[in-house]
Design a protein around this motif. Sequence first.
Motif, PDB file in Angstrom:
ATOM      1  N   MET A  53       0.838  -1.179   0.000  1.00  0.00           N
ATOM      2  CA  MET A  53       0.000   0.000   0.000  1.00  0.00           C
ATOM      3  C   MET A  53       0.887   1.248   0.000  1.00  0.00           C
ATOM      4  SD  MET A  53      -3.239   0.736   2.380  1.00  0.00           S
ATOM      5  CE  MET A  53      -2.916   1.881   3.665  1.00  0.00           C
ATOM      6  N   THR A  54       0.544   2.193  -0.794  1.00  0.00           N
ATOM      7  CA  THR A  54       1.300   3.432  -0.907  1.00  0.00           C
ATOM      8  C   THR A  54       1.018   4.337   0.282  1.00  0.00           C
ATOM      9  OG1 THR A  54       1.150   3.295  -3.307  1.00  0.00           O
ATOM     10  CG2 THR A  54       1.737   5.419  -2.392  1.00  0.00           C
ATOM     11  N   GLU A  55       2.073   4.948   0.775  1.00  0.00           N
ATOM     12  CA  GLU A  55       1.956   5.894   1.890  1.00  0.00           C
ATOM     13  C   GLU A  55       1.176   7.126   1.440  1.00  0.00           C
ATOM     14  OE1 GLU A  55       3.502   6.183   5.229  1.00  0.00           O
ATOM     15  OE2 GLU A  55       3.439   4.020   4.932  1.00  0.00           O
ATOM     16  N   PRO A  56       0.429   7.756   2.342  1.00  0.00           N
ATOM     17  CA  PRO A  56      -0.228   9.018   1.999  1.00  0.00           C
ATOM     18  C   PRO A  56       0.816  10.060   1.576  1.00  0.00           C
ATOM     19  CG  PRO A  56      -1.020   8.196   4.110  1.00  0.00           C
ATOM     20  CD  PRO A  56       0.120   7.323   3.694  1.00  0.00           C
ATOM     21  N   LEU A  57       0.399  10.963   0.724  1.00  0.00           N
ATOM     22  CA  LEU A  57       1.309  11.953   0.152  1.00  0.00           C
ATOM     23  C   LEU A  57       2.018  12.785   1.222  1.00  0.00           C
ATOM     24  CD1 LEU A  57       2.365  12.847  -2.530  1.00  0.00           C
ATOM     25  CD2 LEU A  57       0.418  14.369  -2.777  1.00  0.00           C
ATOM     26  N   PHE A  58       1.315  13.167   2.280  1.00  0.00           N
ATOM     27  CA  PHE A  58       1.956  13.990   3.311  1.00  0.00           C
ATOM     28  C   PHE A  58       3.075  13.210   4.002  1.00  0.00           C
ATOM     29  CE2 PHE A  58      -1.141  11.882   6.030  1.00  0.00           C
ATOM     30  CZ  PHE A  58      -0.529  11.808   7.270  1.00  0.00           C
ATOM     31  N   LYS A  59       2.912  11.894   4.158  1.00  0.00           N
ATOM     32  CA  LYS A  59       3.975  11.085   4.754  1.00  0.00           C
ATOM     33  C   LYS A  59       5.145  10.934   3.791  1.00  0.00           C
ATOM     34  CE  LYS A  59       1.329   8.464   8.114  1.00  0.00           C
ATOM     35  NZ  LYS A  59       0.959   7.122   8.605  1.00  0.00           N
ATOM     36  N   THR A  70       6.306  25.175   3.169  1.00  0.00           N
ATOM     37  CA  THR A  70       5.169  24.451   2.594  1.00  0.00           C
ATOM     38  C   THR A  70       4.903  24.913   1.168  1.00  0.00           C
ATOM     39  OG1 THR A  70       3.635  26.015   3.616  1.00  0.00           O
ATOM     40  CG2 THR A  70       4.047  23.980   4.802  1.00  0.00           C
ATOM     41  N   ASN A  71       5.059  26.204   0.914  1.00  0.00           N
ATOM     42  CA  ASN A  71       4.839  26.712  -0.447  1.00  0.00           C
ATOM     43  C   ASN A  71       5.904  26.195  -1.409  1.00  0.00           C
ATOM     44  OD1 ASN A  71       2.504  28.103   0.190  1.00  0.00           O
ATOM     45  ND2 ASN A  71       3.604  29.982   0.686  1.00  0.00           N
ATOM     46  N   GLU A  72       7.157  26.145  -0.959  1.00  0.00           N
ATOM     47  CA  GLU A  72       8.224  25.596  -1.806  1.00  0.00           C
ATOM     48  C   GLU A  72       7.957  24.129  -2.130  1.00  0.00           C
ATOM     49  OE1 GLU A  72      11.956  28.361  -0.223  1.00  0.00           O
ATOM     50  OE2 GLU A  72      11.503  26.460   0.780  1.00  0.00           O
ATOM     51  N   LEU A  73       7.571  23.370  -1.118  1.00  0.00           N
ATOM     52  CA  LEU A  73       7.270  21.952  -1.321  1.00  0.00           C
ATOM     53  C   LEU A  73       6.077  21.770  -2.259  1.00  0.00           C
ATOM     54  CD1 LEU A  73       7.725  20.714   2.341  1.00  0.00           C
ATOM     55  CD2 LEU A  73       9.137  20.037   0.381  1.00  0.00           C
ATOM     56  N   ALA A  74       5.040  22.561  -2.028  1.00  0.00           N
ATOM     57  CA  ALA A  74       3.831  22.461  -2.849  1.00  0.00           C
ATOM     58  C   ALA A  74       4.135  22.792  -4.309  1.00  0.00           C
ATOM     59  CB  ALA A  74       2.752  23.391  -2.311  1.00  0.00           C
ATOM     60  N   THR A  75       4.905  23.833  -4.537  1.00  0.00           N
ATOM     61  CA  THR A  75       5.250  24.221  -5.900  1.00  0.00           C
ATOM     62  C   THR A  75       6.129  23.166  -6.562  1.00  0.00           C
ATOM     63  OG1 THR A  75       5.115  26.556  -5.322  1.00  0.00           O
ATOM     64  CG2 THR A  75       6.367  26.002  -7.299  1.00  0.00           C
ATOM     65  N   PHE A  76       7.173  22.741  -5.877  1.00  0.00           N
ATOM     66  CA  PHE A  76       8.118  21.778  -6.443  1.00  0.00           C
ATOM     67  C   PHE A  76       7.445  20.442  -6.763  1.00  0.00           C
ATOM     68  CE2 PHE A  76      11.342  18.447  -6.186  1.00  0.00           C
ATOM     69  CZ  PHE A  76      12.268  18.919  -7.106  1.00  0.00           C
ATOM     70  N   ASN A 114      -1.021  20.199  -3.164  1.00  0.00           N
ATOM     71  CA  ASN A 114      -1.744  21.198  -2.393  1.00  0.00           C
ATOM     72  C   ASN A 114      -0.872  21.638  -1.211  1.00  0.00           C
ATOM     73  OD1 ASN A 114      -3.545  22.317  -0.383  1.00  0.00           O
ATOM     74  ND2 ASN A 114      -5.230  21.475  -1.598  1.00  0.00           N
ATOM     75  N   PRO A 115      -0.785  22.940  -0.950  1.00  0.00           N
ATOM     76  CA  PRO A 115       0.001  23.405   0.200  1.00  0.00           C
ATOM     77  C   PRO A 115      -0.446  22.792   1.523  1.00  0.00           C
ATOM     78  CG  PRO A 115      -0.531  25.253  -1.213  1.00  0.00           C
ATOM     79  CD  PRO A 115      -1.295  24.069  -1.746  1.00  0.00           C
ATOM     80  N   ALA A 116      -1.732  22.468   1.654  1.00  0.00           N
ATOM     81  CA  ALA A 116      -2.225  21.846   2.884  1.00  0.00           C
ATOM     82  C   ALA A 116      -1.595  20.466   3.089  1.00  0.00           C
ATOM     83  CB  ALA A 116      -3.750  21.731   2.856  1.00  0.00           C
ATOM     84  N   THR A 117      -1.349  19.760   1.999  1.00  0.00           N
ATOM     85  CA  THR A 117      -0.702  18.445   2.082  1.00  0.00           C
ATOM     86  C   THR A 117       0.744  18.607   2.547  1.00  0.00           C
ATOM     87  OG1 THR A 117      -2.111  17.611   0.307  1.00  0.00           O
ATOM     88  CG2 THR A 117      -0.094  16.367   0.772  1.00  0.00           C
ATOM     89  N   ALA A 118       1.445  19.580   1.978  1.00  0.00           N
ATOM     90  CA  ALA A 118       2.824  19.857   2.394  1.00  0.00           C
ATOM     91  C   ALA A 118       2.855  20.276   3.859  1.00  0.00           C
ATOM     92  CB  ALA A 118       3.433  20.940   1.507  1.00  0.00           C
ATOM     93  N   ARG A 119       1.901  21.094   4.262  1.00  0.00           N
ATOM     94  CA  ARG A 119       1.818  21.567   5.645  1.00  0.00           C
ATOM     95  C   ARG A 119       1.612  20.398   6.604  1.00  0.00           C
ATOM     96  NH1 ARG A 119      -2.268  24.691   4.971  1.00  0.00           N
ATOM     97  NH2 ARG A 119      -0.999  26.248   3.926  1.00  0.00           N
TER      98      ARG A 119
END
Length: 121
Positions: free
Chosen positions: A1-7, A31-37, A41-46
């Motif tokens: 099973m694939t890990e959730p994106l935030f993990k 979080t914005n750098e991660l989300a852009t790269f 969604n920035p909420a996922t990076a957060r």
Amino acid sequence: MTEPLFKQIAALIEDSIVDGTLGIDQRAPSTNELATFHRINPATARKGIALLIKNGVLYKRRGIGMFVSAQASAIIQERRVAAFAATYVAPLIDESILLGFSRTDIHALLDQVAESRGLYE
């Protein structure tokens, strides 16, 4: 099973800490750098960053960003060793018992596989 994106995001940052790309007290990507790269969604990076803060890997400097804690490498290593043991070593031992392997047999097999992968060169 694939890990959730935030993990997965948290694991990528941890990998950077373990391999030395991010050192103690260095600023982690925002979080914005991660989300852009990663085009997420920035909420996922957060959520990934929040997990690392909760685990003591990162700490927040208000208004500046997230930084690598002094204990980060030890925290990551301890958790990964425990996960490695549970995920790989315990099943290996369980299967070896079913196959009737001795401790010597297991060691010989590990040495054989390691050598075939160039570990002992």
